[in-house]
Every structure is written in structure tokens, then in C-alpha cells.
Write a protein that holds these residues in place. Structure first.
Motif, PDB file in Angstrom:
ATOM      1  N   PRO A 442      31.853   7.616 -46.791  1.00  0.00           N
ATOM      2  CA  PRO A 442      31.109   8.226 -46.035  1.00  0.00           C
ATOM      3  C   PRO A 442      31.288   9.448 -45.131  1.00  0.00           C
ATOM      4  N   CYS A 443      32.595   9.778 -45.071  1.00  0.00           N
ATOM      5  CA  CYS A 443      32.930  10.876 -44.592  1.00  0.00           C
ATOM      6  C   CYS A 443      33.001  11.972 -45.314  1.00  0.00           C
ATOM      7  N   THR A 444      31.674  12.359 -45.878  1.00  0.00           N
ATOM      8  CA  THR A 444      31.427  13.581 -46.539  1.00  0.00           C
ATOM      9  C   THR A 444      30.362  14.228 -46.312  1.00  0.00           C
ATOM     10  N   VAL A 445      30.208  15.349 -46.786  1.00  0.00           N
ATOM     11  CA  VAL A 445      28.931  16.271 -46.342  1.00  0.00           C
ATOM     12  C   VAL A 445      28.108  16.641 -47.421  1.00  0.00           C
ATOM     13  N   ILE A 446      26.756  16.660 -47.380  1.00  0.00           N
ATOM     14  CA  ILE A 446      25.672  17.148 -48.397  1.00  0.00           C
ATOM     15  C   ILE A 446      25.444  18.459 -47.971  1.00  0.00           C
ATOM     16  N   THR A 447      25.143  19.391 -48.645  1.00  0.00           N
ATOM     17  CA  THR A 447      24.692  20.856 -48.644  1.00  0.00           C
ATOM     18  C   THR A 447      23.438  20.976 -49.160  1.00  0.00           C
ATOM     19  N   LEU A 448      22.533  21.560 -48.581  1.00  0.00           N
ATOM     20  CA  LEU A 448      21.300  22.028 -49.166  1.00  0.00           C
ATOM     21  C   LEU A 448      21.100  23.548 -48.979  1.00  0.00           C
ATOM     22  N   GLY A 449      20.485  24.230 -49.709  1.00  0.00           N
ATOM     23  CA  GLY A 449      20.355  25.618 -49.451  1.00  0.00           C
ATOM     24  C   GLY A 449      19.080  26.101 -50.094  1.00  0.00           C
ATOM     25  N   VAL A 450      18.301  26.847 -49.558  1.00  0.00           N
ATOM     26  CA  VAL A 450      16.951  27.582 -49.932  1.00  0.00           C
ATOM     27  C   VAL A 450      17.091  28.891 -50.564  1.00  0.00           C
ATOM     28  N   LEU A 521      29.285  -3.030 -46.373  1.00  0.00           N
ATOM     29  CA  LEU A 521      29.862  -2.830 -45.142  1.00  0.00           C
ATOM     30  C   LEU A 521      31.427  -3.004 -44.879  1.00  0.00           C
ATOM     31  N   ALA A 522      31.962  -4.151 -45.779  1.00  0.00           N
ATOM     32  CA  ALA A 522      33.228  -4.625 -45.777  1.00  0.00           C
ATOM     33  C   ALA A 522      34.152  -3.244 -46.409  1.00  0.00           C
ATOM     34  N   ASN A 523      33.476  -2.565 -47.550  1.00  0.00           N
ATOM     35  CA  ASN A 523      34.230  -1.645 -47.980  1.00  0.00           C
ATOM     36  C   ASN A 523      34.340  -0.280 -47.097  1.00  0.00           C
ATOM     37  N   ILE A 524      33.107  -0.113 -46.400  1.00  0.00           N
ATOM     38  CA  ILE A 524      33.179   1.060 -45.595  1.00  0.00           C
ATOM     39  C   ILE A 524      34.377   0.887 -44.502  1.00  0.00           C
ATOM     40  N   ILE A 525      34.321  -0.288 -44.014  1.00  0.00           N
ATOM     41  CA  ILE A 525      35.337  -0.542 -42.749  1.00  0.00           C
ATOM     42  C   ILE A 525      36.607  -0.341 -43.562  1.00  0.00           C
ATOM     43  N   TYR A 526      36.919  -0.999 -44.684  1.00  0.00           N
ATOM     44  CA  TYR A 526      38.077  -0.796 -45.365  1.00  0.00           C
ATOM     45  C   TYR A 526      38.563   0.580 -45.442  1.00  0.00           C
ATOM     46  N   PRO A 734      28.576   5.995 -35.837  1.00  0.00           N
ATOM     47  CA  PRO A 734      28.208   4.482 -35.454  1.00  0.00           C
ATOM     48  C   PRO A 734      29.268   3.520 -35.766  1.00  0.00           C
ATOM     49  N   ARG A 735      29.700   3.638 -36.967  1.00  0.00           N
ATOM     50  CA  ARG A 735      30.744   2.822 -37.504  1.00  0.00           C
ATOM     51  C   ARG A 735      32.213   2.864 -36.813  1.00  0.00           C
ATOM     52  N   ALA A 736      32.514   4.124 -36.910  1.00  0.00           N
ATOM     53  CA  ALA A 736      33.648   4.323 -36.248  1.00  0.00           C
ATOM     54  C   ALA A 736      33.912   3.960 -34.775  1.00  0.00           C
ATOM     55  N   THR A 737      32.862   4.213 -33.967  1.00  0.00           N
ATOM     56  CA  THR A 737      32.623   3.992 -32.556  1.00  0.00           C
ATOM     57  C   THR A 737      32.722   2.286 -32.598  1.00  0.00           C
ATOM     58  N   SER A 738      32.038   1.639 -33.198  1.00  0.00           N
ATOM     59  CA  SER A 738      32.000   0.268 -33.362  1.00  0.00           C
ATOM     60  C   SER A 738      33.282  -0.327 -33.479  1.00  0.00           C
ATOM     61  N   LEU A 739      34.006   0.101 -34.560  1.00  0.00           N
ATOM     62  CA  LEU A 739      35.404  -0.415 -34.668  1.00  0.00           C
ATOM     63  C   LEU A 739      36.323  -0.204 -33.685  1.00  0.00           C
ATOM     64  N   ASN A 783      44.794   7.665 -40.416  1.00  0.00           N
ATOM     65  CA  ASN A 783      43.414   7.784 -41.327  1.00  0.00           C
ATOM     66  C   ASN A 783      42.292   7.610 -40.586  1.00  0.00           C
ATOM     67  N   PHE A 784      42.215   6.465 -39.669  1.00  0.00           N
ATOM     68  CA  PHE A 784      41.059   6.394 -38.895  1.00  0.00           C
ATOM     69  C   PHE A 784      40.498   7.694 -38.158  1.00  0.00           C
ATOM     70  N   PHE A 785      41.752   8.370 -37.668  1.00  0.00           N
ATOM     71  CA  PHE A 785      41.203   9.810 -36.595  1.00  0.00           C
ATOM     72  C   PHE A 785      40.895  10.440 -37.863  1.00  0.00           C
ATOM     73  N   ARG A 786      41.462  10.843 -38.632  1.00  0.00           N
ATOM     74  CA  ARG A 786      41.054  11.805 -39.771  1.00  0.00           C
ATOM     75  C   ARG A 786      39.596  11.952 -40.199  1.00  0.00           C
ATOM     76  N   ARG A 787      39.127  10.405 -40.159  1.00  0.00           N
ATOM     77  CA  ARG A 787      37.831  10.471 -40.740  1.00  0.00           C
ATOM     78  C   ARG A 787      36.584  10.677 -39.674  1.00  0.00           C
ATOM     79  N   LEU A 788      37.156  10.664 -38.344  1.00  0.00           N
ATOM     80  CA  LEU A 788      36.068  11.108 -37.398  1.00  0.00           C
ATOM     81  C   LEU A 788      35.429  12.243 -37.578  1.00  0.00           C
ATOM     82  N   PRO A 789      34.116  12.252 -37.146  1.00  0.00           N
ATOM     83  CA  PRO A 789      33.309  13.684 -37.465  1.00  0.00           C
ATOM     84  C   PRO A 789      33.776  14.770 -36.063  1.00  0.00           C
ATOM     85  N   SER A 790      33.720  15.784 -36.416  1.00  0.00           N
ATOM     86  CA  SER A 790      33.699  16.990 -35.483  1.00  0.00           C
ATOM     87  C   SER A 790      32.436  17.785 -35.438  1.00  0.00           C
ATOM     88  N   ARG A 791      32.357  18.669 -34.538  1.00  0.00           N
ATOM     89  CA  ARG A 791      31.084  19.746 -34.604  1.00  0.00           C
ATOM     90  C   ARG A 791      31.249  20.703 -35.472  1.00  0.00           C
TER      91      ARG A 791
END
Length: 796
Positions: A442-450, A521-526, A734-739, A783-791
């Protein structure tokens, strides 16, 4: 002065909520005719993230027994499909009475102004008017409606009628006519009535397509040593080095420190190769005769598919390869043919598929899987994106004296690229195309361009007046999946912003519908506790210089391979989607990263001000409570840590009310794009190397930009780490903050019931443990910290 936006203009740069009429699932599968639904046991359609657009489809399959022309004795047939003012034609066949066309025509229901559909079969004439053979007429009220996933409508034979409607004409034509949506399998390859102005090869560039990035491998060439290499001048031992070339990638080893015929290097040279392998590994051993002259002493050509493919950290065996000699054997009877041993080189070469090849050349990773499919895990979710429409697009070129835009959208996630069809001459195009990707992290980005399609074969000219024939960029959107709530449909209009030499400009808005569906959800938390990238990235990491070079080479390979598709995904499109210039020096980006760091200290500054107010008794009640808490913690020091964790837990719960409800978007203030100085823009859009005339100024300027670009990247990385700390309790993920808040609660409870001395002992022993008991892989908190989003996702 910088070009600042007006206050009311700032609203245009914001994300907007939309409420499109998304398509609903059909109540039943099957074909709907005039008499109602024809039931079917098949599954219902799930093309539900776009507005349904109905089209009249006409599939022209073939004809048989067509009459010949009495004058010429032959028939050159083609079919003309006419619906009101719209006409579509098939290709013609010469001297063929049983032709097969297998072509589909699509007419938008919104533009249908006729109650009958006419299908004409004509005989092409080179001089006179095309001869009439026959026709078939359909009543629009009798056309059935087909809904996928029902099977395609079976074509039928229809007898040709004459001009008066009598079936006296010899010959039959096989047709299928139905009303369907853009979810129909025939939609991508169909001839569309709104693209009648496109001629020639431009027809292929307007269709929607799906592309797959080539499978990229790292090619590691460990040059160990060579034996019996001899220069032309044998009176002096050579100072040898090795040059290795793969395609247009060229790397060299260092000079062997000693002059010898048996040089030793033991250097690693890393390349990027795309499968199927088209290039060869070309290795040459050369002698540095003078600083300006190199002498070739031996050469080796090897295909890449002969090398071992390494999927883990196992050792690759080295091999000796004989070199082709240069300068020997030119004269018959040359004594050097009598050498007992030939020159050879010692190599350890392998293709590494356990790495993730960064085909994006940026920090916006959309795929964390290694190249080797054997190492892939099961997907954890499904990403569905409905590319609905765009509004208010600016004219990108002039055609027949007026501004126009022929827009299409490109989306990139993982190895899959998609391209919508091109909407001709519209500033408010409606695509309504839906695409799906499997999600492995889930810690990935989709890019769309016009983009604006400039390859339609007409007399279009760029709006800027230049003569370039590149597809112009209109704007881009990035969405990080971890910031999305699962199973929720996001419908928003994203601003399309482009920074030009004249300043920031809004080119329009892109309306999307996005849904991230969780499979486990278990795999995402894993995943949150495991390394982001494959294991080899941490056991055998690359240097910063190697990564920069590999990213650049990977981008070039992807651009070349996608540019060979039909229709091609052109290089300028690939470069813009992959942010190829993100590491170039920019005063604007440097300022933006600096102020990102400054904003991180705002919390510390606010805390110091609050402590100052406490010390100065600005609020007596607060000061008394702080004194009481302070005395309690002094008397019971074991409560310090659980109180801190409990406080963070409460802050996280409190911030839940203020969590961001919409995905991040391009932030003009964060990017420092609104108040950028014109001189800074001139510098940012300057070529690299610079186009300044003075040689000395060019050298110094380029050096400054290169160094400053690295500083800019480092500053951005520091800002990213700080923003990840903020993301712990901000609910951006939301998942990271919940954890994390659950962890804080459990930690607080454990620390309350466990003696402080025991906690300190355990922490100290773990911190001072022997290296034998340490893993080379990153820890779970890391590992948990590296997956957190930034601006960084909101940077323009």
C-alpha cells in the motif's frame, strides 16, 4: 517580484469534491431488448467507477456472393456505415466478391439524431462515382442492448436491398448491431464517430491502450583480473583498464596501479538490461598509452542470456573468457601465433533479479517487487481508477486558425501503463474509462498525467508557435495508496498545474474516481513491519552514484521500449510521468524543502512558548497543574514513560477528528510555486549544461547546480523523515496511525505494571547485544517508519 496568485485564484488550485453519476451494476446480466431483460446466469458488470456512456456498435464482418460490375467484370467492395450525418467506411478489397473486413464502428448515443441505421455496400470506382451494390437498414428502436460480461452478440447474414428496399440484389453481408457501453470489448479497437477528422496513421494514436514496462534486470559485472595482455609496443608493460558496454551504457574500471601484463582490478560495474535481451556485453581491455590515447589489446562479445540469474545472496562462480586479439595475425607467419596461452580475462557476471529495478528515476515508487517473479508474494489489494473527464483545458495548439486541445490521459502504477483514447478538439473531454491494478504494497504511488496529442496527421501547430511535434504536457496527479481508506470511493477533481517559464499556470482539472479494495487486512498489517524493498537492497546496497546512474539508464530503456509500441507511448510522456528532472537543481525546490524543515520545528517552537507561558503564570490554573504533575513524576519516576506514551495515544485519538479526508494533491504553497521569482524560473528552465556563452561561467555554474542539487535532495530527505514523525499521529495513513496508537496503549499498560528497573535492564541489554545476535535487515520500528507517508507526494 515573484508572480503571486490572487486570493480568489487560490481556490482554483485546491482539490474539489465531485458527485458524478457513476455507473451502477446491472440488475441482471444478459441482453436487454425492446421486450425487457433476457436473463442470464453470468456475473454482473463491475464497471462502476465511471459514468456509463452508451454507444451504437456496428460490427462489419464479411460479405459473400457480391455481384460484379458489368462494365469492369470485377468488384472492389467496401462498406459504408451511415447514421445521420456520421459516416464510417471500411477498407476496400480489389477484385473480391467474398471480402472479410472484421471492423467495428461506434456511434455515441448522445449524438444520434437519426431513427435508422443504414449499412451500404459499394463498389469502388477510380474515375466515376462509386457504384451502389446494396444496403441493409436497421430501425434504432429494435437494436438490442448488450451488457458485459455477456458473450458478444452473434453476427447474422443480411440480404442486401436495392435503393427502393426490395431484396432483389444479389449478395449478403454479415453484421452485428447492438447498443453497449464503454465497457464493451469492442470499444478500444472501434472506429469512433467523434474522430472522423483524424486521417492516416493518426487513427492508431487515438485509441486507448494498455502497456507493460519491460522486465528490467541488474547486470553485475565483476572484473577481477586479466592474463597475458600485450600492447603493440612490447618493450613497455601496459597500464591496463577495462571498458564494458551494454547498449548505450559504458563503464570503465580504474587503471591498474602497476604496469603489468597480468593486471588486477576486482571492481564491480553495474548495468540495467531489459528482457528480452537485445544488447550484448562488449568488453575491451585497453592500454592507457597517453592521457589522450588508448590502445586496444583485446575484446570480448557475450550475449546476456548466457549469464547466471541470481535470485538470492548466493555466490556466483567466476569464469575465464578468452579475448579476441587485435593487431596480431596481420602477416602470415607472425611469430606471435606461436604463443602457448592466449590473452584472457577473469569475470564474475550475473543477472540479479532479487533487486527492485527503479524504473521511475524518482522517490515516487509505484512497485516494490523484485524483477524475478519467483520472489513475488500474493497481492494484498486491488486498485481501481475511473478516469472520468477533464474540465477547462487550455488550448495547446492552433488548428485552422483557432486554439484546440486533443487530450488523452496516461496512468502508471507498477509495470502497467494505461492510455485513454484521445478526445478530439474538446476542452472538456469525457473518457469514462476504468482500469484495475493488483496492489502488492500500500505504500506506493499511482501517477496520472494529461497530455495533448500532437500526432494526428493534421495541420496542427503548437500554441507556443514552436515547431516541436512532441505531445504537450497538461498536468499531473499523484496519489499515495496508503493515504486512502479501504473500500471507499473517492470522487475528486484534481487541479492540473504546470510550472512554465512565465510562472505557475492552471491547465484545467482532472476528475477521477478511485477505490482501494483490501483483500487481506492481516497481510497489510504484516507488511508494515517488513522491509519496503527486497532483501538484496540491504545485504548488498548500491552507492548513491550508482543508483542515480541506474535510474537514468532504466528510464531510457523504458522510454525506448514503450516508444516501440503501437500506438507509441512517446519519450516525452514517459519522462514526465517518471519525473526524470526531479534531481536537477532548482532554487524553487530548494526553498520549498527548506521551509518544509522549518515547518517541522513549529511544534517545538509552540511547546517552548507554552512552557514560557507556564513559567510566567499566564494561566495560573495550568501552571498549578503542571507543578502537580511535575512533583508526581519526581516522586514516581517510573510513571514518566507510560505517561508520555499515554499522552501520545490521547493526541492520536484527538487528531482523528482533524484527519485529512481527501487524497493529497499538488500543493502550490508547499512547492513554493506561487511566489517564485522570474529569475529563479529562468534558471530552473535553463538547459543542463547551461546555455550561457562563457566557458568558465558554464563550468562553475554547472558545478554549483550539481552540488546544490545534491544538497536539495538531502534537505528533502531530512524533511521527509521529519514529516514521517508527524504522520505517526496525524492519520494520513489510517492503518499506520491505528497500529501506532494501539502500540502506545499496550506499551503504556505494560510500563504501568512492569518495574522501571526491569524495563531499563531489558532495553540496555538489547541495545548492547553482541553483533552476532543482530540482523543485517532493518528492525521492525525502522520498517514501520519508512512506510509512513510524507508530504513529498504533494510536491509540484
Amino acid at each position: 517580484m515573484g508572480s503571486k496568485a490572487a486570493p480568489n485564484q487560490q481556490e482554483d488550485y485546491n482539490l474539489k469534491d465531485t458527485k458524478p453519476q457513476l455507473g451502477e451494476r446491472w440488475p441482471h446480466g444478459g441482453v436487454r431488448g425492446g421486450g425487457g431483460w433476457i436473463s442470464s446466469d453470468r456475473a454482473t458488470s463491475t464497471y462502476d467507477l465511471v459514468e456509463q456512456m452508451f454507444y451504437l456498435y456496428v460490427r462489419v464482418v464479411k460479405a459473400k456472393d457480391l455481384p460484379t460490375n458489368p462494365m469492369t467484370g470485377s468488384c472492389d467492395p467496401y462498406v459504408e456505415v451511415k447514421l445521420g450525418n456520421y459516416k464510417g467506411k471500411t477498407k476496400h478489397f480489389e477484385k473480391k466478391t467474398n471480402p472479410e473486413w472484421k471492423q467495428v464502428f461506434a456511434f455515441s448515443k448522445d449524438k444520434i439524431q437519426s431513427s435508422v441505421l443504414e449499412v451500404f455496400v459499394r463498389d469502388r470506382e477510380m474515375v466515376a462515382r462509386d457504384d451502389y451494390v446494396g444496403k441493409v437498414v436497421f430501425d434504432m428502436n429494435e437494436v438490442p442492448t448488450r451488457v458485459p460480461p455477456d458473450s458478444p452478440l452473434a453476427p447474422q447474414w443480411y440480404r442486401l436491398e436495392d435503393r427502393h428496399g426490395d431484396s432483389k440484389v444479389k449478395g449478403q453481408v454479415m453484421l452485428a448491431v447492438w447498443m453497449g457501453t464503454q465497457a464493451d470489448e469492442a470499444f478500444p479497437e472501434a472506429w469512433h464517430s467523434d474522430a472522423t477528422s483524424v486521417q492516416g496513421e493518426g487513427v492508431f494514436t487515438i485509441r486507448s491502450k494498455v502497456y507493460v514496462s519491460p522486465k528490467l534486470w541488474y547486470l553485475r559485472v565483476n572484473v577481477i583480473e586479466a592474463q597475458d595482455v600485450e600492447p603493440l609496443d612490447r618493450s613497455q608493460p601496459p597500464q591496463a583498464f577495462v571498458k564494458v558496454q551494454v547498449g548505450n551504457q559504458i563503464l570503465k574500471t580504474k587503471l591498474c596501479p602497476t604496469r603489468t601484463t597480468n593486471p588486477l582490478w576486482n571492481e564491480d560495474l553495474i548495468f540495467v538490461a531489459a528482457e528480452p535481451f537485445e544488447e550484448q556485453l562488449v568488453l575491451t581491455v585497453e592500454n592507457k598509452v597517453t592521457p589522450a590515447k588508448d590502445e586496444l589489446m583485446g575484446k570480448l562479445n557475450l550475449p546476456l542470456n548466457v549469464f547466471e540469474r541470481r535470485l538470492d545472496h548466493r555466490t556466483v562462480h567466476s569464469r575465464w573468457f578468452n579475448l579476441e586479439k587485435f593487431g596480431f595475425g596481420a602477416l602470415e607467419g607472425d611469430k606471435r601465433h606461436e604463443l602457448k596461452f592466449s590473452s584472457r580475462v577473469h569475470l564474475r557476471v550475473c543477472l540479479e533479479g532479487a533487486y527492485h529495478v527503479l524504473d521511475e528515476s524518482t522517490m515516487y515508487i509505484s512497485d516494490v517487487r523484485p524483477t524475478a517473479r519467483q520472489l513475488w508474494k500474493q497481492p494484498i489489494g486491488i486498485l481501481e481508477v475511473g478516469i472520468l473527464s477533464a474540465q477547462g483545458l487550455q488550448p495547446m495548439k492552433t488548428k485552422d486558425g483557432r486554439g484546440t486541445t486533443d487530450a488523452y490521459c496516461v496512468a502508471k502504477y507498477g509495470l502497467k501503463w494505461v492510455r485513454t483514447r484521445t478526445i478530439i478538439a474538446s476542452s472538456n473531454p469525457k473518457w469514462n474509462e476504468q482500469y484495475t491494478w493488483e496492489v502488492y504494497d500500500p505504500c506506493t504511488v499511482i501517477t496520472l498525467g494529461v497530455f495533448d496529442n500532437c500526432h494526428l496527421g493534421g495541420n496542427e501547430k503548437p500554441a507556443s508557435g514552436g515547431g516541436a511535434r512532441n505531445d504537450s504536457r497538461i498536468g499531473k496527479v499523484r496519489i499515495r495508496l496508503s493515504t486512502l481508506e479501504m473500500d471507499r470511493i473517492y470522487t475528486n477533481a484534481y487541479p492540473l498545474l504546470v510550472l512554465q517559464p512565465s510562472g505557475l499556470k492552471k491547465m484545467g482539472e482532472l476528475q477521477l474516481a478511485v477505490r482501494f479494495t483490501c483483500l487481506s487486512l492481516a497481510n497489510i498489517i504484516y507488511l508494515y513491519g517488513h522491509p519496503l524493498l527486497p532483501k538484496m537492497h540491504y545485504l548488498h546496497p548500491f552507492t548513491v552514484n550508482q543508483l542515480d546512474s541506474l535510474r537514468y539508464q532504466a528510464m531510457n530503456i523504458v522510454a525506448v521500449r514503450l516508444g516501440r509500441a503501437e500506438p507509441p507511448l512517446r519519450k516525452e510522456v514517459v519522462e514526465y510521468m517518471l519525473d526524470v528532472d526531479s534531481h536537477m537543481w532548482s532554487m524553487r525546490r530548494s526553498k520549498a524543502n527548506f521551509f518544509r524543515i522549518v515547518s517541522l520545528f513549529s511544534g517545538v517552537i509552540s511547546m517552548s512558548r507554552w512552557l514560557g507561558e507556564v513559567c510566567h503564570w499566564k494561566n495560573p490554573a495550568t501552571t498549578v497543574l503542571v507543578h502537580v504533575l511535575y512533583f508526581i513524576l519526581i516522586c514516581y519516576p517510573e510513571l514518566i514513560l507510560p505517561t508520555i506514551f499515554l499522552y501520545m495515544f490521547l493526541i492520536g485519538i484527538w487528531n482523528f477528528r482533524f484527519r485529512q479526508r481527501n487524497p493529497p494533491y499538488m500543493d502550490t504553497k508547499l512547492s513554493w510555486a506561487e511566489a517564485v521569482h522570474p529569475d529563479e524560473l529562468d534558471e530552473e528552465f535553463d538547459t543542463f549544461p547551461t546555455s550561457k556563452p562563457q566557458d568558465v561561467a558554464r563550468m562553475r555554474y554547472d558545478r554549483l547546480r550539481s552540488v546544490a542539487g545534491r544538497i536539495q535532495t538531502v534537505v528533502g530527505d531530512i524533511a521527509t523523515q521529519g514529516e514521517r514523525f508527524q504522520a505517526l499521529l496525524s492519520w494520513r495513513d489510517p492503518r499506520a496511525t491505528s497500529l501506532y496508537i494501539i502500540f502506545c496503549l499496550i506499551t503504556a499498560v505494560v510500563l504501568y505494571v512492569t518495574p522501571f528497573r526491569m524495563i531499563a535492564l531489558v532495553v540496555g541489554v538489547l541495545w548492547l547485544r553482541h553483533p552476532r545476535f543482530r540482523s543485517k535487515l532493518p528492525s521492525v520500528p525502522s520498517n514501520f517508519f519508512r512506510r509512513l507517508p510524507s508530504r513529498a507526494d504533494s510536491m509540484l
